[in-house]
Write a protein that holds these residues in place. Structure first.
Motif, short mmCIF file in Angstrom:
data_model
loop_
_atom_site.label_atom_id
_atom_site.label_comp_id
_atom_site.label_asym_id
_atom_site.label_seq_id
_atom_site.Cartn_x
_atom_site.Cartn_y
_atom_site.Cartn_z
N LEU A 147 3.57 -16.75 11.86
CA LEU A 147 4.47 -16.53 12.98
C LEU A 147 5.06 -15.13 12.87
N ARG A 148 5.41 -14.55 14.01
CA ARG A 148 6.08 -13.24 13.97
C ARG A 148 7.46 -13.42 13.36
N GLN A 149 7.85 -12.48 12.53
CA GLN A 149 9.17 -12.49 11.89
C GLN A 149 9.90 -11.22 12.30
N GLU A 150 10.94 -11.38 13.09
CA GLU A 150 11.66 -10.21 13.61
C GLU A 150 12.30 -9.38 12.50
N GLU A 151 12.58 -10.01 11.35
CA GLU A 151 13.16 -9.24 10.24
C GLU A 151 12.16 -8.25 9.64
N LEU A 152 10.90 -8.37 10.01
CA LEU A 152 9.88 -7.42 9.54
C LEU A 152 9.78 -6.19 10.44
N VAL A 153 10.60 -6.13 11.47
CA VAL A 153 10.73 -4.92 12.30
C VAL A 153 11.95 -4.19 11.75
N GLN A 154 11.75 -2.93 11.34
CA GLN A 154 12.83 -2.20 10.68
C GLN A 154 12.72 -0.70 10.94
N GLU A 155 13.80 -0.01 10.63
CA GLU A 155 13.81 1.45 10.77
C GLU A 155 13.60 2.09 9.41
N VAL A 156 12.82 3.17 9.39
CA VAL A 156 12.59 3.94 8.18
C VAL A 156 12.70 5.43 8.52
N SER A 157 12.80 6.22 7.49
CA SER A 157 12.87 7.67 7.67
C SER A 157 11.55 8.20 8.22
N ARG A 158 11.63 9.15 9.12
CA ARG A 158 10.43 9.76 9.68
C ARG A 158 9.60 10.43 8.58
N GLY A 159 10.24 10.89 7.52
CA GLY A 159 9.55 11.53 6.41
C GLY A 159 8.67 10.60 5.60
N ALA A 160 8.73 9.30 5.87
CA ALA A 160 7.92 8.32 5.14
C ALA A 160 6.46 8.33 5.59
N PHE A 161 6.13 9.10 6.63
CA PHE A 161 4.78 9.08 7.20
C PHE A 161 4.01 10.34 6.83
N PRO A 162 2.69 10.19 6.64
CA PRO A 162 1.86 11.32 6.21
C PRO A 162 1.51 12.30 7.32
N VAL A 163 1.91 12.00 8.57
CA VAL A 163 1.62 12.89 9.69
C VAL A 163 2.90 13.21 10.45
N ASP A 164 2.94 14.37 11.10
CA ASP A 164 4.12 14.76 11.87
C ASP A 164 4.10 14.20 13.29
N ASP A 165 2.90 14.10 13.87
CA ASP A 165 2.75 13.69 15.25
C ASP A 165 2.63 12.17 15.33
N LEU A 166 3.76 11.48 15.38
CA LEU A 166 3.79 10.02 15.43
C LEU A 166 3.93 9.54 16.86
N ALA A 167 3.31 8.39 17.16
CA ALA A 167 3.42 7.79 18.49
C ALA A 167 3.42 6.27 18.36
N PRO A 168 4.13 5.58 19.25
CA PRO A 168 4.10 4.12 19.23
C PRO A 168 2.66 3.60 19.32
N GLY A 169 2.41 2.54 18.54
CA GLY A 169 1.07 1.95 18.50
C GLY A 169 0.22 2.42 17.33
N MET A 170 0.60 3.56 16.73
CA MET A 170 -0.16 4.04 15.57
C MET A 170 0.00 3.05 14.43
N ARG A 171 -1.05 2.91 13.63
CA ARG A 171 -1.02 1.99 12.49
C ARG A 171 -1.35 2.74 11.22
N PHE A 172 -0.69 2.31 10.13
CA PHE A 172 -0.90 2.88 8.81
C PHE A 172 -1.01 1.74 7.82
N GLN A 173 -1.78 1.95 6.77
CA GLN A 173 -1.83 0.97 5.68
C GLN A 173 -0.92 1.46 4.57
N THR A 174 -0.04 0.57 4.11
CA THR A 174 0.88 0.90 3.03
C THR A 174 0.80 -0.18 1.96
N GLN A 175 1.43 0.07 0.86
CA GLN A 175 1.49 -0.92 -0.23
C GLN A 175 2.80 -1.69 -0.10
#
Length: 169
Positions: free
Chosen positions: A72-100
């Motif tokens: 089931l979807r868990q709304e607590e898994l939607v969260q805010e993080v620092s923009r610096g946590a991403f390996p690219v500068d040009d971010l857009a909604p819908g982009m997906r990344f694999q993390t640990q």
């Protein structure tokens, strides 16, 4: 005749559709059958249960509710993080990344991008949805010692001495 059971490697073709009937994935279209080790949580639980006991040549249609698939979807898994946590500068909604994550690799979907913060969703992309599979069992065989040690199918010719046994303390 060999049937699908724990400790066996299964090779199959599938077509995956969402609740609207849209094709999400088609292994035959990619000419890449799925191969997995039955009984080792390599596929979603509801699909594994439906395949248990099936034989080569079996064709079946399986519909899974979210709890039997990606949860089931868990709304607590939607969260805010620092923009610096991403390996690219040009971010857009819908982009997906694999993390640990805590439980291993996870997919992170970008929901909203702000100047300092990014809203992400760490729910599985298919969480909360009803899924329908059309399946065709192509082959079933006993797993090798190396595959049992590793917990998933391996390329042909890989010997058990070439893999680390994940079941040892």
């Amino acid at each position: 005749m060999t049937t699908i059971a724990p400790q066996r490697v299964v090779r199959l073709h599938y077509v995956l559709k969402n609740a609207l009937g849209e094709v999400l994935d088609d292994s035959r279209g990619r000419d890449t059958p799925l191969e997995y080790l039955h009984g080792h949580d390599n596929i979603v639980s509801g699909l594994e249960r439906a395949l248990d006991g099936q034989a080569v040549g079996a064709e079946l249609n399986v519909t899974l509710m979210p709890a039997e698939a990606y949860g089931l979807r868990q709304e607590e898994l939607v969260q805010e993080v620092s923009r610096g946590a991403f390996p690219v500068d040009d971010l857009a909604p819908g982009m997906r990344f694999q993390t640990q994550g805590d439980a291993g690799p996870q997919i992170v979907t970008v929901v909203e991008v702000g100047p300092e913060r990014v809203t992400i969703d760490t729910n599985h992309p298919l969480a909360g949805g009803r899924l329908s599979y059309r399946l065709e069992v192509l082959s079933v065989r006993e797993a090798s010692r190396a595959e049992l040690a590793k917990g998933h199918p391996l390329d042909e010719g890989v010997d058990h001495t070439q893999v680390e046994d994940r079941k040892q303390p």
